[in-house]
Design a protein around this motif. Structure first.
Motif, PDB file in Angstrom:
ATOM      1  N   ASP A  24       0.833  -1.205   0.000  1.00 28.62           N
ATOM      2  CA  ASP A  24       0.000   0.000   0.000  1.00 28.62           C
ATOM      3  C   ASP A  24       0.869   1.258   0.000  1.00 28.62           C
ATOM      4  O   ASP A  24       0.574   2.240  -0.696  1.00 28.62           O
ATOM      5  CB  ASP A  24      -0.927   0.009   1.220  1.00 28.62           C
ATOM      6  CG  ASP A  24      -1.976  -1.104   1.163  1.00 28.62           C
ATOM      7  OD1 ASP A  24      -2.235  -1.614   0.056  1.00 28.62           O
ATOM      8  OD2 ASP A  24      -2.515  -1.459   2.222  1.00 28.62           O
ATOM      9  N   LEU A  25       1.938   1.231   0.807  1.00 30.47           N
ATOM     10  CA  LEU A  25       2.849   2.375   0.855  1.00 30.47           C
ATOM     11  C   LEU A  25       3.513   2.588  -0.502  1.00 30.47           C
ATOM     12  O   LEU A  25       3.641   3.723  -0.970  1.00 30.47           O
ATOM     13  CB  LEU A  25       3.921   2.142   1.926  1.00 30.47           C
ATOM     14  CG  LEU A  25       5.056   3.176   1.978  1.00 30.47           C
ATOM     15  CD1 LEU A  25       4.512   4.555   2.316  1.00 30.47           C
ATOM     16  CD2 LEU A  25       6.110   2.748   2.995  1.00 30.47           C
ATOM     17  N   GLU A  27       2.378   1.819  -3.487  1.00 28.61           N
ATOM     18  CA  GLU A  27       1.435   2.349  -4.464  1.00 28.61           C
ATOM     19  C   GLU A  27       1.154   3.825  -4.204  1.00 28.61           C
ATOM     20  O   GLU A  27       1.069   4.634  -5.139  1.00 28.61           O
ATOM     21  CB  GLU A  27       0.134   1.547  -4.403  1.00 28.61           C
ATOM     22  CG  GLU A  27      -0.842   1.861  -5.537  1.00 28.61           C
ATOM     23  CD  GLU A  27      -0.253   1.587  -6.914  1.00 28.61           C
ATOM     24  OE1 GLU A  27      -0.621   2.303  -7.865  1.00 28.61           O
ATOM     25  OE2 GLU A  27       0.595   0.668  -7.045  1.00 28.61           O
ATOM     26  N   GLU A  28       1.037   4.182  -2.936  1.00 26.53           N
ATOM     27  CA  GLU A  28       0.797   5.583  -2.586  1.00 26.53           C
ATOM     28  C   GLU A  28       1.990   6.445  -2.990  1.00 26.53           C
ATOM     29  O   GLU A  28       1.822   7.555  -3.526  1.00 26.53           O
ATOM     30  CB  GLU A  28       0.571   5.695  -1.076  1.00 26.53           C
ATOM     31  CG  GLU A  28       0.284   7.116  -0.601  1.00 26.53           C
ATOM     32  CD  GLU A  28       0.037   7.185   0.891  1.00 26.53           C
ATOM     33  OE1 GLU A  28       0.089   8.298   1.452  1.00 26.53           O
ATOM     34  OE2 GLU A  28      -0.195   6.117   1.502  1.00 26.53           O
ATOM     35  N   ASP A  32       2.247   9.648  -5.740  1.00 23.38           N
ATOM     36  CA  ASP A  32       2.798  10.949  -5.346  1.00 23.38           C
ATOM     37  C   ASP A  32       3.955  11.351  -6.260  1.00 23.38           C
ATOM     38  O   ASP A  32       4.066  12.521  -6.684  1.00 23.38           O
ATOM     39  CB  ASP A  32       3.283  10.904  -3.893  1.00 23.38           C
ATOM     40  CG  ASP A  32       2.136  10.832  -2.906  1.00 23.38           C
ATOM     41  OD1 ASP A  32       0.989  11.137  -3.306  1.00 23.38           O
ATOM     42  OD2 ASP A  32       2.379  10.461  -1.742  1.00 23.38           O
TER      43      ASP A  32
END
Length: 238
Positions: A24-25, A27-28, A32
């Protein structure tokens, strides 16, 4: 250019790809960075320079990743981790508490489980060669169909431990106490049980080449070992 960003992040996060929180990190962070690269392009930077500035803005994400993995591992240790079908060669699991953990079909060769609490954990069909279990609690643990060549078990708790169909050739269990332990169909060539104590232990296997000098056992275990062609000339039956 987004393909370059994706490959760059894949390299950074590759050691943690099995953890959903880290995915998840990743992909985030990709979203960004993609947005930052677009902004830099809009400011007039060329593709190569915009990419360089975008990458340099990441900084060191290892601390964030480590924080996530530590929290995840602590949670897994409490509720039972599933590390089946993973490559964990030479891993450090000293003093961990893993009840109902799953290490099935994993490569754990050379790993250290010293003083770990592995109650009810399973190591089915795993490579456990040269693994150190010294001082571990293996109560109700299942080390079945596993390769345990040269594994170390000094000072372990063997209460209802299941070693059935595993290779224990050459392993030393000297001075250990076994209660309800299952050695059915195990490889016991030159396996040493010198001065060991047995209570209701199952031995439906060829124990002819195992060493039981100085061992103490109940009558049921003695009968099973006698039927398994074990050399019992120097044992005590209680």
């Amino acid at each position: 250019m987004q393909d370059h960003l994706r490959r760059y992040l894949d390299g950074i996060f590759s050691p943690y790809e099995d953890l959903n929180e880290v995915k998840d990190l990743k992909e985030e962070l990709f979203l960004d960075l993609s947005e930052k690269w677009v902004d830099l392009k809009a400011q007039g930077y060329g593709e190569a320079e915009a990419y360089r500035l975008t990458i340099s803005s990441i900084g060191d994400v290892s601390e964030i990743i480590e924080s996530i993995t530590v929290k995840t591992r602590e949670l897994q240790r409490k509720i039972g981790m599933d590390l089946s079908k993973t490559n964990l060669v030479n891993s450090d699991f000293q003093q961990v508490t893993v009840h109902d953990g799953k290490f099935n079909y994993s490569n754990l060769r050379g790993s250290d489980f010293s003083n770990a609490d592995l109650t009810h954990s399973s190591f089915k069909c795993s490579d456990l060669r040269n693994v150190v279990f010294d001082g571990a609690n293996l109560s109700h643990a299942k080390l079945t169909m596993a390769d345990l060549t040269s594994a170390s078990f000094n000072g372990c708790i063997f209460d209802q431990t299941d070693f059935s169909k595993s290779d224990l050739s050459g392993v030393s269990f000297d001075n250990q106490t076994f209660t309800g332990t299952n050695f059915n169909y195990t490889g016991l060539a030159k396996t040493s049980f010198r001065n060991a104590v047995f209570h209701n232990v199952l031995f439906k296997t060829n124990a002819k080449k195992a060493i039981f000098d100085g061992a103490t056992m109940d009558k049921l275990t003695y009968a099973l070992l006698k039927g398994s062609k074990a050399d019992l000339r120097n044992v005590t039956v209680v």
